[in-house]
Write an enzyme that holds these catalytic residues in place. Structure first.
Site, PDB file in Angstrom:
ATOM      1  N   LYS A  43     -30.735 -47.485  78.738  1.00 16.47           N
ATOM      2  CA  LYS A  43     -32.192 -47.373  78.889  1.00 16.47           C
ATOM      3  C   LYS A  43     -32.718 -46.195  78.092  1.00 16.47           C
ATOM      4  O   LYS A  43     -32.016 -45.229  77.853  1.00 16.47           O
ATOM      5  CB  LYS A  43     -32.550 -47.208  80.362  1.00 16.47           C
ATOM      6  CG  LYS A  43     -32.842 -48.520  81.044  1.00 16.47           C
ATOM      7  CD  LYS A  43     -33.617 -48.268  82.310  1.00 16.47           C
ATOM      8  CE  LYS A  43     -33.977 -49.566  83.018  1.00 16.47           C
ATOM      9  NZ  LYS A  43     -34.618 -49.311  84.303  1.00 16.47           N
ATOM     10  N   ARG A  92     -41.907 -52.902  98.680  1.00 13.40           N
ATOM     11  CA  ARG A  92     -43.346 -52.657  98.753  1.00 13.40           C
ATOM     12  C   ARG A  92     -44.116 -53.928  99.095  1.00 13.40           C
ATOM     13  O   ARG A  92     -45.094 -53.914  99.816  1.00 13.40           O
ATOM     14  CB  ARG A  92     -43.860 -52.116  97.403  1.00 13.40           C
ATOM     15  CG  ARG A  92     -43.348 -50.756  97.050  1.00 13.40           C
ATOM     16  CD  ARG A  92     -43.485 -50.489  95.580  1.00 13.40           C
ATOM     17  NE  ARG A  92     -42.685 -51.442  94.801  1.00 13.40           N
ATOM     18  CZ  ARG A  92     -42.454 -51.350  93.508  1.00 13.40           C
ATOM     19  NH1 ARG A  92     -43.000 -50.380  92.832  1.00 13.40           N
ATOM     20  NH2 ARG A  92     -41.697 -52.233  92.885  1.00 13.40           N
ATOM     21  N   SER A 130     -43.084 -46.585  89.163  1.00 12.54           N
ATOM     22  CA  SER A 130     -42.879 -45.617  88.076  1.00 12.54           C
ATOM     23  C   SER A 130     -43.419 -46.187  86.770  1.00 12.54           C
ATOM     24  O   SER A 130     -43.999 -45.460  85.952  1.00 12.54           O
ATOM     25  CB  SER A 130     -41.394 -45.299  87.916  1.00 12.54           C
ATOM     26  OG  SER A 130     -40.905 -44.681  89.064  1.00 12.54           O
TER      27      SER A 130
HETATM   28  O1  PNS Z   1     -35.330 -47.748  90.482  1.00 18.75           O
HETATM   29  P1  PNS Z   1     -34.670 -49.012  90.032  1.00 18.75           P
HETATM   30  O2  PNS Z   1     -34.666 -49.088  88.525  1.00 18.75           O
HETATM   31  O3  PNS Z   1     -35.287 -50.228  90.667  1.00 18.75           O
HETATM   32  O4  PNS Z   1     -33.146 -48.934  90.518  1.00 18.75           O
HETATM   33  C1  PNS Z   1     -32.240 -49.972  90.224  1.00 18.75           C
HETATM   34  C2  PNS Z   1     -30.808 -49.546  90.534  1.00 18.75           C
HETATM   35  C3  PNS Z   1     -30.465 -48.259  89.824  1.00 18.75           C
HETATM   36  C4  PNS Z   1     -30.651 -49.339  92.029  1.00 18.75           C
HETATM   37  C5  PNS Z   1     -29.865 -50.710  90.068  1.00 18.75           C
HETATM   38  O5  PNS Z   1     -30.168 -51.047  88.761  1.00 18.75           O
HETATM   39  C6  PNS Z   1     -28.401 -50.347  90.184  1.00 18.75           C
HETATM   40  O6  PNS Z   1     -27.869 -50.274  91.281  1.00 18.75           O
HETATM   41  N1  PNS Z   1     -27.759 -50.102  89.028  1.00 18.75           N
HETATM   42  C7  PNS Z   1     -26.387 -49.633  88.955  1.00 18.75           C
HETATM   43  C8  PNS Z   1     -25.451 -50.711  88.407  1.00 18.75           C
HETATM   44  C9  PNS Z   1     -25.091 -51.673  89.501  1.00 18.75           C
HETATM   45  O7  PNS Z   1     -24.548 -51.327  90.530  1.00 18.75           O
HETATM   46  N2  PNS Z   1     -25.444 -52.947  89.268  1.00 18.75           N
HETATM   47  C10 PNS Z   1     -25.237 -54.013  90.236  1.00 18.75           C
HETATM   48  C11 PNS Z   1     -26.371 -54.007  91.227  1.00 18.75           C
HETATM   49  S1  PNS Z   1     -26.367 -55.486  92.093  1.00 18.75           S
END
Ligand code: PNS
Length: 188
Positions: A43, A92, A130
């Protein structure tokens, strides 16, 4: 006595009042809550992980049982590594539900013992994200009351730097309307 540690994972780019609301709620039901910022090399965030960490640390300094950390890789692996028993996520609106359900079920598949706990932030933050905060700030709109003051300040600094950078392409040539800046810079 059994103590329950949970993580609140996310991107937090930037952290908002909605995140803070959820942290406060989570801190009341878990013994320990770790706000976990994902370090995602794919990202291109607005704020560096270090900046986001600093902002979240300042925002949560009033909570004794809340800490901030960063992680890479799978959320469930990180949770397991720090001995957390649950993942806290905010919902939300109904539109969040499908994605969050999918993630919670995938996390359960990966780590059957790991529970996801959903909490709802205050209604006044139900439209807040965000992404929208970034967009509004970048387009010069007011983000007052949507993010803590220190985040607002950091966003303003970012916008000022971006503006200076953009203006750098056009060195300060005097125009007929001299003295009247055409920049979108907000008054302090
Ligand atoms: O604030 P966000 O971007 O909605 O958070 C998303 C997040 C970081 C919780 C999610 O993308 C995540 O857990 N990423 C880490 C990689 C992972 O574990 N992927 C499988 C999730 S099912």
């Amino acid at each position: 006595m059994k103590r329950i540690k949970a993580i609140y994972p996310g991107s937090f780019d930037p952290p908002t009042n909605g995140h803070l609301d959820l942290i406060e709620r989570g801190s009341k039901i878990f013994d320990e809550l770790v706000v976990a910022i994902l370090r995602n090399p794919e990202k291109d965030p607005l704020f560096s992980v270090a900046d986001r960490r600093k902002m979240l640390e300042a925002m949560t300094e009033g909570f004794d049982n809340v800490s901030v950390d960063t992680f890479e890789g799978l959320t469930v692996d990180y949770a397991l590594r720090i001995d957390a028993k649950a993942i806290l996520r905010g919902i939300r609106a109904i539109s969040d539900y499908e994605y969050e359900l999918q993630m919670a079920l995938m996390n359960r598949k990966l780590q059957p013992g790991m529970e996801t706990v959903f909490m709802m932030p205050a209604e006044k933050y139900s439209y807040l994200s965000s992404r929208l905060v970034r967009e509004v700030a970048q387009l010069g709109g007011s983000i007052e009351c949507l993010v803590p003051e220190l985040v607002e300040q950091k966003l303003r600094e970012k916008m000022d730097v971006a503006l200076k950078f953009a203006n750098g392409d056009r060195p300060a040539a005097k125009t007929p309307s001299d003295g009247k800046s055409k920049s979108r810079k907000k008054k302090a």
